[in-house]
Design an enzyme around this catalytic site. Sequence first.
Site, PDB file in Angstrom:
ATOM      1  N   GLY A   4       0.784  -1.233   0.000  1.00 11.15           N
ATOM      2  CA  GLY A   4       0.000   0.000   0.000  1.00 11.15           C
ATOM      3  C   GLY A   4       0.811   1.276   0.000  1.00 11.15           C
ATOM      4  O   GLY A   4       0.331   2.305   0.475  1.00 11.15           O
TER       5      GLY A   4
ATOM      6  N   ARG B 184     -15.362 -16.507  -9.853  1.00 13.65           N
ATOM      7  CA  ARG B 184     -14.890 -15.120  -9.999  1.00 13.65           C
ATOM      8  C   ARG B 184     -16.059 -14.162  -9.950  1.00 13.65           C
ATOM      9  O   ARG B 184     -16.016 -13.126  -9.302  1.00 13.65           O
ATOM     10  CB  ARG B 184     -14.114 -14.988 -11.307  1.00 13.65           C
ATOM     11  CG  ARG B 184     -13.526 -13.612 -11.558  1.00 13.65           C
ATOM     12  CD  ARG B 184     -12.642 -13.564 -12.793  1.00 13.65           C
ATOM     13  NE  ARG B 184     -11.589 -14.573 -12.775  1.00 13.65           N
ATOM     14  CZ  ARG B 184     -10.500 -14.488 -12.011  1.00 13.65           C
ATOM     15  NH1 ARG B 184     -10.345 -13.470 -11.182  1.00 13.65           N
ATOM     16  NH2 ARG B 184      -9.580 -15.413 -12.046  1.00 13.65           N
TER      17      ARG B 184
ATOM     18  N   MET C 280      -4.207  -7.629  -6.708  1.00 13.92           N
ATOM     19  CA  MET C 280      -3.658  -8.758  -7.450  1.00 13.92           C
ATOM     20  C   MET C 280      -4.716  -9.799  -7.805  1.00 13.92           C
ATOM     21  O   MET C 280      -4.449 -10.986  -7.790  1.00 13.92           O
ATOM     22  CB  MET C 280      -2.520  -9.410  -6.656  1.00 13.92           C
ATOM     23  CG  MET C 280      -1.396  -8.474  -6.311  1.00 13.92           C
ATOM     24  SD  MET C 280      -0.828  -7.518  -7.734  1.00 13.92           S
ATOM     25  CE  MET C 280       0.330  -8.648  -8.437  1.00 13.92           C
TER      26      MET C 280
ATOM     27  N   HIS D 274       0.570   0.161 -13.407  1.00 12.40           N
ATOM     28  CA  HIS D 274       1.248  -1.073 -13.796  1.00 12.40           C
ATOM     29  C   HIS D 274       2.738  -0.776 -13.997  1.00 12.40           C
ATOM     30  O   HIS D 274       3.080   0.137 -14.759  1.00 12.40           O
ATOM     31  CB  HIS D 274       0.632  -1.629 -15.097  1.00 12.40           C
ATOM     32  CG  HIS D 274       1.283  -2.872 -15.579  1.00 12.40           C
ATOM     33  ND1 HIS D 274       1.046  -4.105 -15.007  1.00 12.40           N
ATOM     34  CD2 HIS D 274       2.188  -3.083 -16.557  1.00 12.40           C
ATOM     35  CE1 HIS D 274       1.783  -5.014 -15.626  1.00 12.40           C
ATOM     36  NE2 HIS D 274       2.489  -4.420 -16.562  1.00 12.40           N
TER      37      HIS D 274
ATOM     38  N   GLU E  53      -9.676  -6.215 -20.912  1.00 12.44           N
ATOM     39  CA  GLU E  53      -8.439  -6.938 -21.220  1.00 12.44           C
ATOM     40  C   GLU E  53      -7.333  -6.494 -20.265  1.00 12.44           C
ATOM     41  O   GLU E  53      -7.096  -5.291 -20.107  1.00 12.44           O
ATOM     42  CB  GLU E  53      -8.041  -6.646 -22.674  1.00 12.44           C
ATOM     43  CG  GLU E  53      -7.079  -7.646 -23.267  1.00 12.44           C
ATOM     44  CD  GLU E  53      -6.634  -7.236 -24.674  1.00 12.44           C
ATOM     45  OE1 GLU E  53      -7.356  -6.424 -25.306  1.00 12.44           O
ATOM     46  OE2 GLU E  53      -5.554  -7.697 -25.091  1.00 12.44           O
TER      47      GLU E  53
ATOM     48  N   ASP F 227      -4.363  -5.121 -18.254  1.00 12.18           N
ATOM     49  CA  ASP F 227      -3.249  -4.182 -18.519  1.00 12.18           C
ATOM     50  C   ASP F 227      -3.263  -3.650 -19.943  1.00 12.18           C
ATOM     51  O   ASP F 227      -2.204  -3.433 -20.557  1.00 12.18           O
ATOM     52  CB  ASP F 227      -1.897  -4.896 -18.261  1.00 12.18           C
ATOM     53  CG  ASP F 227      -1.780  -5.363 -16.815  1.00 12.18           C
ATOM     54  OD1 ASP F 227      -1.079  -6.361 -16.584  1.00 12.18           O
ATOM     55  OD2 ASP F 227      -2.420  -4.749 -15.940  1.00 12.18           O
TER      56      ASP F 227
ATOM     57  N   GLU G 269       6.159   5.950  -9.523  1.00 16.43           N
ATOM     58  CA  GLU G 269       4.735   5.647  -9.311  1.00 16.43           C
ATOM     59  C   GLU G 269       4.114   6.703  -8.400  1.00 16.43           C
ATOM     60  O   GLU G 269       3.021   7.219  -8.631  1.00 16.43           O
ATOM     61  CB  GLU G 269       4.560   4.261  -8.684  1.00 16.43           C
ATOM     62  CG  GLU G 269       5.035   3.149  -9.577  1.00 16.43           C
ATOM     63  CD  GLU G 269       4.763   1.777  -8.996  1.00 16.43           C
ATOM     64  OE1 GLU G 269       3.860   1.638  -8.148  1.00 16.43           O
ATOM     65  OE2 GLU G 269       5.457   0.831  -9.426  1.00 16.43           O
TER      66      GLU G 269
HETATM   67  C1  GRF Z   1       3.555  -1.507  -7.466  1.00 14.02           C
HETATM   68  O1  GRF Z   1       4.732  -2.037  -8.018  1.00 14.02           O
HETATM   69  C2  GRF Z   1       2.560  -1.256  -8.552  1.00 14.02           C
HETATM   70  O2  GRF Z   1       3.172  -0.915  -9.775  1.00 14.02           O
HETATM   71  C3  GRF Z   1       1.897  -2.591  -8.695  1.00 14.02           C
HETATM   72  O3  GRF Z   1       1.935  -3.219  -7.436  1.00 14.02           O
HETATM   73  C4  GRF Z   1       2.826  -2.529  -6.599  1.00 14.02           C
HETATM   74  C5  GRF Z   1       2.008  -1.851  -5.547  1.00 14.02           C
HETATM   75  O4  GRF Z   1       2.871  -1.419  -4.576  1.00 14.02           O
HETATM   76  N1  GRF Z   1       0.536  -2.405  -9.104  1.00 14.02           N
HETATM   77  P1  GRF Z   1       2.227  -0.790  -3.244  1.00 14.02           P
HETATM   78  O5  GRF Z   1       1.390  -1.882  -2.617  1.00 14.02           O
HETATM   79  O6  GRF Z   1       1.371   0.382  -3.678  1.00 14.02           O
HETATM   80  O7  GRF Z   1       3.411  -0.397  -2.439  1.00 14.02           O
END
Ligand code: GRF
Length: 206
Positions: free
Chosen positions: A11, A67, A92, A111, A145, A147, A176
């Site tokens: 997070g 699902r 995930m 991503h 689809e 990503d 990010e």
């Molecule tokens: C990051 O690498 C993001 O790109 C991917 O998962 C990870 C999330 O990291 N979606 P965090 O849980 O926000 O630290």
Amino acid sequence: KKIVVLLSGNGSNLQNIIDKLHNTTLNNQHIEIVAVLSNKADAYGLQRAQNAGIKHKAIISKGISSREQYDALLSQEIDQYQPDLIVMAGFMRILSAQFIDKYPGKMLNIHPSLLPKYQGTNTHQRAIDAGDSEHGVSVHFVTEELDSGATVIQAKVPIFSEDSAEKLAERVLTQEHLIYPLAIQWFLSGRLSMVNSHALLDGLIL
Ligand code: GRF
């Protein structure tokens, strides 16, 4: 403006969005993360939400066979909040098409690759193994689809010869934390939208 965040792990992106956007005002619009939802009861992101006094809940898939059933539970939870934007930050699970169809153009994901390269997982190691000289991260709209939704913003980082996947991931994560709040602000201030599967910023196709 209300945000719901979906996550499965540490997070750090959630924390960054809490620090930069939660309970702030943008163009006299109040921005609030109204809930953090996870598919993992032990996701540290839930602890971060608790520390920030933000509603949070784990929607566990144990005992749920399909699902569609899981997604129905998740959307039932989300719909209580009527969010303006759903932010996926290290969530995930693959979401079903009919879940995504409930929130057209209202879901963003981050991503860790320069999409369309390296969709899926383990992106940092794959970039190293391919001998790429640069890597990076993409914020994109979520579509059916995986990503593959329209990219909103990207950031690039160099790959150095002695880089491990962990070292590279660390360098990417810094970027990010710079680009996700920007994309979220663009969306919540009405500048960013998804039209006919294109991302538009101030009317320009990105
Ligand atoms: C990051 O690498 C993001 O790109 C991917 O998962 C990870 C999330 O990291 N979606 P965090 O849980 O926000 O630290």
